[in-house]
Design a protein around this motif. Structure first.
Motif, short mmCIF file in Angstrom:
data_model
loop_
_atom_site.label_atom_id
_atom_site.label_comp_id
_atom_site.label_asym_id
_atom_site.label_seq_id
_atom_site.Cartn_x
_atom_site.Cartn_y
_atom_site.Cartn_z
N TYR A 193 0.75 -1.35 0.02
CA TYR A 193 0.09 0.12 0.04
C TYR A 193 0.74 1.26 -0.08
N GLY A 194 1.80 1.47 -0.54
CA GLY A 194 2.68 2.66 -1.17
C GLY A 194 4.03 2.69 -0.15
N ALA A 195 4.27 1.96 0.74
CA ALA A 195 5.45 2.44 1.66
C ALA A 195 6.71 2.37 0.98
N THR A 196 7.52 3.27 1.13
CA THR A 196 8.86 3.10 0.39
C THR A 196 10.01 2.66 1.16
N SER A 197 9.83 2.49 2.69
CA SER A 197 10.85 2.41 3.80
C SER A 197 10.17 1.21 4.59
N ASN A 198 11.31 0.51 5.05
CA ASN A 198 10.88 -0.56 6.10
C ASN A 198 12.07 -0.64 7.21
N PRO A 199 12.15 0.56 7.92
CA PRO A 199 13.06 0.58 9.08
C PRO A 199 12.92 -0.51 10.13
N LEU A 200 11.60 -1.04 10.34
CA LEU A 200 11.16 -1.84 11.43
C LEU A 200 11.39 -3.34 10.95
N ARG A 201 11.57 -3.49 9.86
CA ARG A 201 11.66 -5.12 8.79
C ARG A 201 10.24 -5.51 9.43
N ARG A 202 9.16 -5.08 9.57
CA ARG A 202 8.03 -5.56 9.69
C ARG A 202 6.97 -4.52 9.47
N LEU A 203 5.59 -4.90 9.37
CA LEU A 203 4.69 -3.84 9.33
C LEU A 203 4.55 -3.07 10.77
N GLY A 204 4.40 -1.56 10.16
CA GLY A 204 4.35 -0.73 11.61
C GLY A 204 2.80 -0.69 11.95
N LEU A 205 2.34 -1.86 12.18
CA LEU A 205 0.89 -1.84 12.77
C LEU A 205 0.80 -2.75 13.92
N HIS A 206 -0.06 -2.26 14.83
CA HIS A 206 0.00 -3.13 16.26
C HIS A 206 -1.36 -2.67 16.89
N ALA A 207 -2.11 -3.81 16.95
CA ALA A 207 -3.32 -3.82 17.84
C ALA A 207 -3.21 -3.66 19.42
N LYS A 208 -3.44 -2.50 19.97
CA LYS A 208 -3.03 -2.24 21.00
C LYS A 208 -4.26 -2.47 22.11
N ILE A 209 -5.47 -2.15 21.89
CA ILE A 209 -6.33 -2.37 22.71
C ILE A 209 -7.77 -2.97 22.03
#
Length: 297
Positions: free
Chosen positions: A254-270
């Motif tokens: 979906y358009g990201a050009t970087s991957n600094p975490l080497r994973r998807l930057g999405l977390h289900a917090k609550i």
């Protein structure tokens, strides 16, 4: 340069000192094990890099990362679940904290190493008749709170009244760039292409999706957003962040050009919901991965 390590009863912790790949690193830090033995540790899902379950032999490591090796005895212990931990369990539901890298349910390629499969084995140890049912899903690369039902009846009860049962679904997203508007709402109709890519359209034949966000911290490169779902559509947050002009880091689809975490930057917090049997309001929380906070400082 020697890699530091510490140990506890169930796992070995190593700090990466220089850039390398995962398999050579493991062979170096576990010199008493054969190459085949180390490969099988990787394949069985006993390796975590920072907050990410990793099975790839050639996964690139950077200095400062932490590699955790789950000891074999711990990995095969009855209650040892790989890539996740149980936050809550009763006769009707199980709530877990899922790591990035673990599939929620089986795919054509991967049948065994999934949250659903492991929980099925876990409940069947108590009674071979027990089963687990998927109520909702998290993408493989999304971490955080997820729940399962212990019966078809509970699953249907939750799904049929999902909008009223669930009181809060809060995610944290690390996105590319500085989000100037501190808070906002994105509303669109989602459609799916033949290649399973979701996109926003003005066609009201699609599924209506509403996402609320607020910026919690940012710099010129990245922004950390707290995101609340009003609707729960497939890839909703990922599409809406792209629409906002700030795709989620690591989300090439979906358009990201970087991957600094080497994973998807999405977390289900609550995840907060009314218990399907008692109607009691429950709230479960999974801490935001430290790597998200560091990038948006």
């Amino acid at each position: 340069m020697k890699n530091k390590h510490k140990t506890n009863n169930n796992s070995l912790h190593f700090t990466v000192k220089e850039a390398t790949e995962l398999l050579p690193f493991l062979l170096e830090v576990m010199p008493n094990r054969s190459r085949n033995s180390v490969k099988s540790i990787l394949t069985r899902g006993q390796i975590t890099v920072d907050d990410h379950l990793e099975t790839k032999h050639n996964y690139p490591l950077k200095p400062g990362q932490t590699v955790i090796v789950l000891k074999n005895k711990a990995a095969i212990k009855q209650d040892q679940l790989i890539g996740m931990s149980i936050l809550y369990e009763d006769n009707d539901i199980i709530v877990i904290n899922k790591e990035a890298g673990l599939l929620s349910i089986a795919t054509k390629k991967e049948k065994q190493q999934t949250a659903h499969n492991q929980l099925m084995e876990y409940v069947r140890k108590q009674d071979p008749q027990n089963r687990i049912f998927v109520v909702h899903r998290l993408d493989k690369e999304t971490s955080g709170v997820m729940m399962f039902a212990k019966s078809e009846k509970i699953k249907r009860k939750m799904q049929d009244d999902w909008k009223h049962v669930v009181k809060e679904r809060t995610y944290v997203a690390l996105v590319e760039g500085k989000v100037e508007k501190q808070a906002g709402t994105i509303s669109s109709w989602l459609r799916e292409t033949k290649t399973h890519l979701m996109y926003s359209s003005n066609d009201k034949n699609g599924q209506h999706a509403v996402t609320h966000y607020k910026v919690t911290q940012s710099n010129n490169e990245f922004s950390l957003l707290e995101v609340q779902l009003e609707t729960g559509r497939k890839n909703q947050i990922r599409v809406h962040m792209k629409d906002l002009g700030h795709p989620i880091v690591g989300d090439k689809k979906y358009g990201a050009t970087s991957n600094p975490l080497r994973r998807l930057g999405l977390h289900a917090k609550i995840l907060s919901f009314h218990h399907p049997e008692t109607n009691q309001l429950l709230l479960f929380k999974a801490d935001v991965p430290k790597s998200f906070l560091v990038k948006a400082k």
